[in-house]
Design a protein around this motif. Structure first.
Motif, PDB file in Angstrom:
ATOM      1  N   TYR A 121      25.260 -27.024 -23.320  1.00 37.53           N
ATOM      2  CA  TYR A 121      24.161 -27.948 -23.050  1.00 37.53           C
ATOM      3  C   TYR A 121      24.672 -29.338 -22.657  1.00 37.53           C
ATOM      4  CZ  TYR A 121      20.600 -24.738 -24.873  1.00 37.53           C
ATOM      5  OH  TYR A 121      19.755 -23.677 -25.058  1.00 37.53           O
ATOM      6  N   PHE A 122      25.844 -29.725 -23.148  1.00 40.37           N
ATOM      7  CA  PHE A 122      26.383 -31.056 -22.853  1.00 40.37           C
ATOM      8  C   PHE A 122      27.195 -31.090 -21.553  1.00 40.37           C
ATOM      9  CE2 PHE A 122      26.208 -31.791 -27.654  1.00 40.37           C
ATOM     10  CZ  PHE A 122      25.030 -32.525 -27.569  1.00 40.37           C
ATOM     11  N   PRO A 158      17.327 -35.550 -22.721  1.00 37.74           N
ATOM     12  CA  PRO A 158      18.711 -35.956 -22.455  1.00 37.74           C
ATOM     13  C   PRO A 158      19.727 -35.085 -23.206  1.00 37.74           C
ATOM     14  CG  PRO A 158      17.717 -37.465 -23.997  1.00 37.74           C
ATOM     15  CD  PRO A 158      16.633 -36.497 -23.616  1.00 37.74           C
ATOM     16  N   GLY A 159      20.945 -35.105 -22.741  1.00 35.72           N
ATOM     17  CA  GLY A 159      22.034 -34.333 -23.326  1.00 35.72           C
ATOM     18  C   GLY A 159      22.997 -33.859 -22.267  1.00 35.72           C
ATOM     19  N   GLN A 160      22.459 -33.293 -21.194  1.00 36.40           N
ATOM     20  CA  GLN A 160      23.298 -32.756 -20.126  1.00 36.40           C
ATOM     21  C   GLN A 160      24.220 -33.834 -19.555  1.00 36.40           C
ATOM     22  OE1 GLN A 160      21.066 -30.842 -17.022  1.00 36.40           O
ATOM     23  NE2 GLN A 160      22.807 -30.716 -15.632  1.00 36.40           N
ATOM     24  N   LEU A 179      26.519 -35.587 -21.032  1.00 35.21           N
ATOM     25  CA  LEU A 179      26.922 -36.675 -21.921  1.00 35.21           C
ATOM     26  C   LEU A 179      28.165 -36.304 -22.721  1.00 35.21           C
ATOM     27  CD1 LEU A 179      23.480 -37.943 -23.281  1.00 35.21           C
ATOM     28  CD2 LEU A 179      24.840 -38.825 -21.366  1.00 35.21           C
ATOM     29  N   GLY A 222      21.600 -35.978 -27.637  1.00 36.84           N
ATOM     30  CA  GLY A 222      21.551 -36.561 -26.304  1.00 36.84           C
ATOM     31  C   GLY A 222      20.705 -37.817 -26.284  1.00 36.84           C
ATOM     32  N   THR A 223      19.598 -37.797 -27.025  1.00 39.08           N
ATOM     33  CA  THR A 223      18.745 -38.973 -27.145  1.00 39.08           C
ATOM     34  C   THR A 223      19.490 -40.106 -27.844  1.00 39.08           C
ATOM     35  OG1 THR A 223      16.744 -37.609 -27.209  1.00 39.08           O
ATOM     36  CG2 THR A 223      16.567 -39.845 -28.089  1.00 39.08           C
ATOM     37  N   ALA A 246      20.987 -30.488 -29.289  1.00 34.11           N
ATOM     38  CA  ALA A 246      21.488 -31.108 -28.060  1.00 34.11           C
ATOM     39  C   ALA A 246      20.558 -32.234 -27.594  1.00 34.11           C
ATOM     40  CB  ALA A 246      21.639 -30.062 -26.968  1.00 34.11           C
ATOM     41  N   GLU A 247      19.268 -32.002 -27.651  1.00 29.35           N
ATOM     42  CA  GLU A 247      18.317 -33.031 -27.217  1.00 29.35           C
ATOM     43  C   GLU A 247      18.315 -34.224 -28.164  1.00 29.35           C
ATOM     44  OE1 GLU A 247      15.038 -30.120 -25.019  1.00 29.35           O
ATOM     45  OE2 GLU A 247      14.808 -30.659 -27.137  1.00 29.35           O
ATOM     46  N   GLU A 286      22.752 -40.580 -28.096  1.00 31.87           N
ATOM     47  CA  GLU A 286      23.827 -41.084 -27.242  1.00 31.87           C
ATOM     48  C   GLU A 286      23.264 -41.927 -26.098  1.00 31.87           C
ATOM     49  OE1 GLU A 286      27.511 -41.853 -25.477  1.00 31.87           O
ATOM     50  OE2 GLU A 286      27.007 -41.213 -27.518  1.00 31.87           O
ATOM     51  N   SER A 287      22.097 -41.578 -25.595  1.00 27.39           N
ATOM     52  CA  SER A 287      21.470 -42.364 -24.529  1.00 27.39           C
ATOM     53  C   SER A 287      21.013 -43.731 -25.036  1.00 27.39           C
ATOM     54  CB  SER A 287      20.277 -41.602 -23.947  1.00 27.39           C
ATOM     55  OG  SER A 287      20.695 -40.375 -23.368  1.00 27.39           O
TER      56      SER A 287
END
Length: 339
Positions: A152-153, A165-167, A169, A103-104, A99-100, A106-107
């Protein structure tokens, strides 16, 4: 088979690339990464929709073991094409880490990242043990891990642990499979589904049928969306394409024989390499319906046929070809057929 889909031709649907980041005989992983960047940049120019990389371990001929890192590298070198995993083998990892990582990604590259998930180890049993020995996870716990990852997302996760990051997204999750397991799970959860018919063609139609007939709409999808993996090796003539395809055939032959090797240069006559029994075993995995080898005319005819039979929503194409220039030309030929 009842396919429950509106009839569409292959050039009406998105075509994508599955890059196994091959390390060819005489080269290194660094060379492989440079070639992947060049292929991805051409693929974007030619109109391909997605560019996916797959997690494999302890394989001398595949360089994409650190899949999320390579996804970031390819995303940085391209502009708008979707980049993702085909897939991340979820039981190898703690879900919070996946997830992290995504998330990274995607950020850094918003709106461009896909997360394809598999439940196989992507390697041999000894390496799987090395990967998982502190996780106490196995393929049978895959559905629970998918649930954790989805949580987590979410904007408001159930877990006290947050992926940052992740939450919050919006990262599309695809379930990948070579049997009916992931087809059923993707249908139950209303997720995207991709079938690995490029190496497990026997269950393709059954898996698609199960997915479509059992699909339950979700916040992610209101109707089933299936992509199928195929091998395509295209060249100016059928004869040249068959010659180029011998590298791919030798790769599968070596896997069958338990031999670890880099991708080998093509040979003029595979009958000098394999026995009739070995040939039959390889062709069981490389079915001519999902391993398409030939000239532009041959490739077009067979792509039309596989799309007619499966009514897939997308096709993702793998091309294990020894020389980069031949690999680029193969994907260029396919892109010309899109028009």
């Amino acid at each position: 088979m009842s396919i429950h889909a509106k009839a569409r031709k292959f050039n009406d649907i998105p075509l994508s690339i599955l890059d196994l980041a091959p390390i060819v005989e005489g080269s290194t992983a660094a060379d492989s990464f440079k070639e992947s960047v060049e292929l991805a940049q051409h693929a974007e120019k030619w109109g391909y929709n997605r560019y996916w990389l797959a997690e494999h371990h302890n394989m001398p001929g595949i360089a994409s073991s650190a899949t999320s890192i390579l996804i970031g590298h390819i995303a940085e070198k391209t502009n708008y094409m979707r980049i993702g995993s085909g897939g991340v083998m979820l039981p190898n990892h703690a879900t919070i880490v996946v997830a992290e990582q995504f998330g990274t990604l995607e950020s850094l590259y918003p709106g461009r990242i896909d997360l394809g998930l598999g439940r196989a180890p992507g390697t041999d049993q000894a390496t799987a043990y090395a990967l998982r020995r502190t996780l106490n996870m196995g393929p049978e716990e895959f559905p629970m891990q998918v649930n954790e990852l989805q949580d987590y997302f979410k904007e408001e996760p159930i877990s006290r642990v947050r992926a940052i990051p992740g939450q919050g997204l919006d990262i599309p999750i695809w379930l990948l499979g070579s049997s009916d397991f992931s087809a059923r799970l993707a249908a139950e959860k209303g997720l995207y589904f991709s079938f690995a018919s490029h190496f497990a063609p026997a269950y393709l139609l059954q898996a698609l049928k199960l997915y479509r007939e059992n699909f339950k709409p979700s916040e992610t999808l209101d109707k089933p969306h299936a992509m199928i993996g195929i091998n395509v090796i295209a060249a100016e003539t059928d004869e040249k394409a068959q010659y180029l395809a011998s590298s791919h055939q030798m790769q599968f032959l070596n896997i069958r024989k338990g031999i670890s090797s880099k991708l080998q240069p093509p040979v003029k006559n595979m009958d000098d390499v394999w026995s009739p029994l070995e040939k039959a075993a390889v062709e069981e995995s490389l079915d001519p319906n999902t391993t398409i080898i030939g000239s532009p005319e041959t490739v077009k005819r067979k792509l039309e046929r596989i799309q007619e039979v499966t009514q897939a929503d997308e096709l993702i194409i793998s091309s294990q070809i020894y020389h980069l220039e031949d690999r680029l030309r193969s994907y260029e030929i396919i892109s010309e057929l899109m028009d």
